[in-house]
Write a protein that holds these residues in place. Structure first.
Motif, mmCIF file in Angstrom:
data_model
loop_
_atom_site.group_PDB
_atom_site.id
_atom_site.type_symbol
_atom_site.label_atom_id
_atom_site.label_comp_id
_atom_site.label_asym_id
_atom_site.label_seq_id
_atom_site.Cartn_x
_atom_site.Cartn_y
_atom_site.Cartn_z
ATOM 1 N N HIS A 66 0.835 -1.210 0.000
ATOM 2 C CA HIS A 66 0.000 0.000 0.000
ATOM 3 C C HIS A 66 0.870 1.260 0.000
ATOM 4 C CE1 HIS A 66 -3.183 2.821 0.950
ATOM 5 N NE2 HIS A 66 -2.483 3.246 1.976
ATOM 6 N N ASP A 67 1.848 1.301 0.893
ATOM 7 C CA ASP A 67 2.732 2.462 0.957
ATOM 8 C C ASP A 67 3.564 2.604 -0.311
ATOM 9 O OD1 ASP A 67 1.751 2.887 3.464
ATOM 10 O OD2 ASP A 67 3.500 2.102 4.518
ATOM 11 N N LEU A 68 3.974 1.491 -0.881
ATOM 12 C CA LEU A 68 4.861 1.514 -2.040
ATOM 13 C C LEU A 68 4.138 1.921 -3.318
ATOM 14 C CD1 LEU A 68 7.713 0.749 -3.197
ATOM 15 C CD2 LEU A 68 6.743 -1.529 -3.635
ATOM 16 N N LEU A 69 2.909 1.428 -3.499
ATOM 17 C CA LEU A 69 2.277 1.519 -4.812
ATOM 18 C C LEU A 69 1.060 2.424 -4.885
ATOM 19 C CD1 LEU A 69 2.433 -2.240 -5.867
ATOM 20 C CD2 LEU A 69 4.008 -0.406 -6.496
ATOM 21 N N HIS A 70 0.231 2.473 -3.885
ATOM 22 C CA HIS A 70 -1.076 3.107 -4.034
ATOM 23 C C HIS A 70 -0.980 4.628 -4.032
ATOM 24 C CE1 HIS A 70 -3.670 -0.569 -2.825
ATOM 25 N NE2 HIS A 70 -2.717 -0.867 -3.681
ATOM 26 N N ARG A 71 -1.534 5.227 -5.059
ATOM 27 C CA ARG A 71 -1.478 6.670 -5.217
ATOM 28 C C ARG A 71 -2.831 7.201 -5.703
ATOM 29 N NH1 ARG A 71 2.328 5.425 -2.878
ATOM 30 N NH2 ARG A 71 4.529 5.957 -3.222
ATOM 31 N N GLY A 72 -2.992 8.502 -5.563
ATOM 32 C CA GLY A 72 -4.115 9.173 -6.174
ATOM 33 C C GLY A 72 -3.804 9.467 -7.630
ATOM 34 N N GLN A 96 -12.627 -5.896 -6.658
ATOM 35 C CA GLN A 96 -12.024 -5.403 -7.881
ATOM 36 C C GLN A 96 -12.294 -3.917 -8.035
ATOM 37 O OE1 GLN A 96 -14.296 -8.016 -10.579
ATOM 38 N NE2 GLN A 96 -15.106 -6.156 -11.538
ATOM 39 N N GLY A 97 -11.465 -3.266 -8.819
ATOM 40 C CA GLY A 97 -11.624 -1.849 -9.083
ATOM 41 C C GLY A 97 -11.323 -1.568 -10.541
ATOM 42 N N GLU A 98 -12.077 -0.635 -11.133
ATOM 43 C CA GLU A 98 -11.951 -0.363 -12.560
ATOM 44 C C GLU A 98 -10.898 0.711 -12.867
ATOM 45 O OE1 GLU A 98 -13.094 -1.894 -15.119
ATOM 46 O OE2 GLU A 98 -14.238 -3.338 -13.951
ATOM 47 N N LEU A 99 -10.674 1.638 -11.930
ATOM 48 C CA LEU A 99 -9.697 2.679 -12.215
ATOM 49 C C LEU A 99 -9.075 3.175 -10.916
ATOM 50 C CD1 LEU A 99 -8.216 4.450 -14.198
ATOM 51 C CD2 LEU A 99 -10.086 6.119 -14.053
ATOM 52 N N ASP A 100 -7.824 2.784 -10.698
ATOM 53 C CA ASP A 100 -7.016 3.278 -9.591
ATOM 54 C C ASP A 100 -5.615 3.526 -10.134
ATOM 55 O OD1 ASP A 100 -8.511 3.413 -6.965
ATOM 56 O OD2 ASP A 100 -9.099 1.413 -7.622
ATOM 57 N N TYR A 101 -4.689 3.902 -9.248
ATOM 58 C CA TYR A 101 -3.374 4.297 -9.724
ATOM 59 C C TYR A 101 -2.283 3.668 -8.874
ATOM 60 C CZ TYR A 101 -6.193 7.727 -12.155
ATOM 61 O OH TYR A 101 -7.137 8.317 -12.947
ATOM 62 N N PHE A 102 -1.251 3.124 -9.566
ATOM 63 C CA PHE A 102 -0.058 2.584 -8.919
ATOM 64 C C PHE A 102 1.122 3.495 -9.236
ATOM 65 C CE2 PHE A 102 -1.198 -2.241 -8.693
ATOM 66 C CZ PHE A 102 -2.134 -1.955 -7.720
ATOM 67 N N ALA A 103 2.044 3.596 -8.303
ATOM 68 C CA ALA A 103 3.237 4.417 -8.502
ATOM 69 C C ALA A 103 4.322 3.627 -9.213
ATOM 70 C CB ALA A 103 3.755 4.908 -7.158
ATOM 71 N N ARG A 104 4.828 4.199 -10.318
ATOM 72 C CA ARG A 104 5.992 3.616 -10.980
ATOM 73 C C ARG A 104 7.265 4.076 -10.268
ATOM 74 N NH1 ARG A 104 3.316 5.113 -16.206
ATOM 75 N NH2 ARG A 104 2.761 3.196 -17.312
#
Length: 574
Positions: A66-72, A96-104
Motif C-alpha cells: 500500500h505504501d509503495l504503490l497506491h497513489r491518487g 475489484q476496481g476499474e480505475l485506480d493508480y499505482f506508482a511507478r
C-alpha cells in the motif's frame, strides 16, 4: 499492498525467497500480478508486474504494498481510509476496481484496473493475490472477447485466468482438478463441458460430460466412458486436439459427413444428445505429452464461439494441463510408493489364541517411500516375535535399509533362542558393517504362552516410542521399561529387557512416531491423545480398533505410520 498496514519498519525481516511454484503460477497469469502476506507485504512478483511498474521484484520484496504503490490520480499518497483495495484486503474478501493508480519507480502513475482474492501458499490461506491490468494498454485491433450474449471485460478475463490458476493448482487429485476446471468454465463460458483424457495405456476415456441445469452442474454418465483410439491422420477437430495439433471450432454440421473414425461417430452422438450448436475444442498439453482435450459447448447459452474466443480457452486449458500433469505424476508416484511398501511389509502369522491387526499409511509426499515397518513371525521355541521400527530417512534408501534390517532381525531371532535384548544387541553390532542403515529405532518383543495359560510379553526398546497396553476395561498405560539407545550409534552398550503378563482381553499397540508427532504439538500431547482414543476404543473388534484409531489420531504430519495391534483372549485358559 493492496491493503497492508504500512508500518514501514518491518519489511527487512520478510525478505524471504518466494517459492518457485508460486513464481511459476504468477508468470502463467500473463498480466501484472503479485502476492502479499498477511501483513500486506510483497511476497512474490511476476515479470509483467516488474515491467509495468518499472521496479525490480527484489526491490519490492518485503515492502508494504500500500505504501509503495497506491497513489491518487496525481501521484499523491493515497490515505488508507480511501483505499478500496486495502479495505478489502483487511476484510479478507475478493474485490475489484476499474480505475485506480499505482506508482511507478520513476515517479509517474500507472492507471490500473485490479482484482484481489485470498489465496493459499504452502497450504495456508494467509496470502492475497493481486492481479492488475494497465488501462494505458490499447486493445489489439480486432479483438472480440465476447463469449456470451454480453461482452466479457478484460478484467473479467484476467480474473477468470487468475482464479483458474489458484483453483486448479492447489490440489494434487486428478478428479478434484477436473471438477474445479468444470466449475470454473460453467456457466461463465458455456453450458456444456466435455473432458477427454488419454490414459497411461494410450487409450482415450471420456471422463466428464457436464451441463448446466439451473444452478446445478449435472453429469451425463450415459455419454461418458471409453472412446475409440485416436486416428493418426484425421483432420476432424477432436482428433487433432487429442494429437495436440491445434484448437478448433465445431458444430453439429462438422460431424454430419461420413465419419472417418470411431471418435467421429462418438462426437456425432455427443452433439445429437446434448443439442450443442457451437463448440470450442482445445488440447490439454502436459509438459511431456498430450493429456487430452477440453470441449466447451453452447446449446442454450446465447452467442456462438469464434476464433477470437480460442486464446482465452487455450489459456485456461494450459493452466489446467499443468495442474493435471502434476496431479497425475503425484498419484503415479504415490501408487508406486504404496505398492513397493506393501510388498516390503509382511503378512501376519496365525497364532492360536492371539489376534493381530497391522496398518501402514504412507507419508503425504508420494515420492517419500518410508522407513517405517512392522513385523511378526513365529520363533523356533514356540514364541511369537513382534517388531515395529523406523529407519532414519524418507526415500528409497530408507525403504531398502528397512528391508535389510527386518531380514537380519528375523535371521538372528530365529537362529538364536535368546532374550530380545541380546538379539537387538547383535543386530546393532551388524548395522554399520553390513547394512546401509545409518540409524534406526526399534521395539522388539517376544510373546509366549505360559503353562498357566497366560500370555507373557518380554521386550527391549531401542530409542522407539513405548508400546501402549490397553485393558478391556479401558485402562491404558505406556510400557516405558526396557528403554535404551537407538540403533547405529556405534556405542556397544548392553540393553535391558522388560517383562509383563498381558491381561486377558487386552490390546497391545506397537506404532511408529508418525502417529504421535505433528507440527505445533509436543510429543507428550501426541502420546496423551493416542492413549485417550485407544482407551475409548478398547471394546471394538481389533480391525475396527486399528481403523478408528488411525482415523481419529493420525495427525496431518509429514511422516508415514506403521501400526501393529495384538489382542489376547478374554479368558486366560483359552
Amino acid at each position: 499492498m493492496a491493503g497492508g498496514e504500512g508500518t514501514g519498519t518491518g519489511h527487512e525481516e520478510s525478505r524471504e525467497a518466494p517459492r518457485p511454484q508460486l513464481l511459476e503460477a504468477l508468470e502463467i497469469i500473463g498480466t501484472g500480478a503479485y502476492v502479499v502476506d498477511e501483513q500486506g507485504r510483497v511476497a512474490a512478483v511476476n515479470t509483467r508486474a516488474e515491467e509495468l511498474l518499472g521496479r525490480r521484484a527484489a526491490d519490492m520484496a518485503g515492502q508494504d504494498a500500500h505504501d509503495l504503490l497506491h497513489r491518487g490520480p496525481h501521484g499523491e499518497q493515497l490515505p488508507a481510509t480511501r483505499c478500496a483495495m486495502r479495505l478489502a484486503f483487511h476484510a479478507g474478501r475478493p474485490a475489484q476496481g476499474e480505475l485506480d493508480y499505482f506508482a511507478r519507480a520513476d515517479g509517474s502513475v500507472l492507471p490500473v484496473s485490479w482484482l484481489i482474492a485470498p489465496c493459499a501458499v504452502d497450504g495456508h490461506d494467509t496470502h492475497t493475490l493481486v492481479v492488475f491490468h494497465s488501462r494505458e494498454q490499447a486493445q489489439p485491433a480486432g479483438t472480440h472477447p465476447v463469449l456470451s450474449a454480453e461482452p466479457m471485460s478484460e478484467l473479467e478475463r484476467l480474473a477468470l485466468l487468475a482464479e483458474t490458476t489458484t483453483q486448479v493448482t492447489s490440489t494434487l487429485n486428478v478428479d478434484e482438478t477436473l471438477r474445479r476446471l468444470v466449475a470454473l468454465v460453467l456457466p461463465r463460458l458455456a453450458d456444456w463441458a466435455v473432458i477427454d483424457l488419454i490414459t497411461e495405456h494410450e487409450e482415450v476415456w471420456r471422463t466428464s460430460v457436464v451441463h448446466v441445469d439451473g444452478d446445478s452442474l449435472v453429469h451425463r454418465e450415459d455419454l461418458e466412458g471409453p472412446m475409440p483410439p485416436v486416428p493418426e491422420e484425421s483432420p476432424m477437430p477432436l482428433s487433432r486436439a487429442l494429437r495436440g495439433v491445434a484448437s478448433a471450432l465445431a458444430g453439429p454440421e462438422t460431424y454430419q459427413r461420413a465419419p472417418d473414425s470411431g471418435i467421429a461417430v462418438e462426437q456425432r452422438r455427443l452433439f445429437d444428445a446434448t443439442g450443442i450448436r457451437s463448440a470450442a475444442i482445445v488440447p490439454l498439453r502436459g509438459t511431456r505429452e498430450v493429456l487430452g482435450a477440453l470441449t466447451l459447448g453452447r446449446a442454450d447459452k446465447p452467442g456462438e464461439f469464434s476464433t477470437f474466443d480460442l486464446p482465452l480457452i487455450e489459456d485456461i486449458a494450459r493452466r489446467a494441463s499443468l495442474a493435471l500433469d502434476n496431479a497425475r505424476l503425484y498419484q503415479r508416484q504415490r501408487a508406486v510408493a504404496e505398492t513397493m511398501q506393501n510388498h516390503l511389509l509382511p503378512q501376519m502369522p496365525r497364532v492360536p489364541g492371539l489376534q493381530m491387526a497391522v496398518r501402514y499409511l504412507p507419508a503425504p509426499d508420494a515420492s517419500q517411500v518410508g522407513g517405517d515397518w512392522y513385523d511378526a513371525f513365529s520363533l523356533s521355541d514356540g514364541a511369537t516375535a513382534l517388531a515395529v521400527g523406523d529407519v532414519v530417512g524418507h526415500d528409497l534408501e530408507a525403504a531398502a535399509g528397512m528391508a535389510q534390517l527386518r531380514n537380519m532381525l528375523r535371521a538372528y531371532a530365529w537362529s538364536q533362542q535368546q532374550p530380545a535384548s541380546r538379539i537387538v544387541e547383535r543386530l546393532d553390532e551388524a548395522i554399520m558393517p553390513i547394512t546401509d542403515v545409518s540409524m534406526a529405532t526399534l521395539v522388539f518383543a517376544r510373546v509366549i504362552r505360559t503353562e498357566e495359560g497366560a500370555w507373557r510379553l518380554s521386550w527391549t526398546n531401542a530409542g522407539h516410542p513405548p508400546p501402549l497396553l490397553v485393558t478391556r476395561d479401558g485402562l491404558a498405560h505406556y510400557l516405558t521399561d526396557g528403554h535404551s539407545l537407538l540403533l547405529g550409534t556405534g556405542l556397544n552398550a548392553s540393553r535391558p529387557d522388560a517383562t509383563v503378563l498381558l491381561p486377558p482381553g487386552c490390546t497391545l499397540l506397537l506404532y511408529t512416531d508418525g502417529l504421535i508427532e505433528a507440527p505445533g504439538r509436543t510429543l507428550d500431547e501426541g502420546m496423551d491423545r493416542l492413549r485417550q482414543h485407544a482407551a475409548s476404543l478398547a471394546h471394538r473388534p481389533l480391525p475396527s480398533f486399528a481403523d478408528q484409531l488411525l482415523r481419529r489420531v493420525r495427525p496431518p504430519g509429514l511422516d508415514d505410520v506403521a501400526l501393529l495391534a495384538l489382542r489376547t483372549p478374554r479368558r486366560a485358559d483359552v
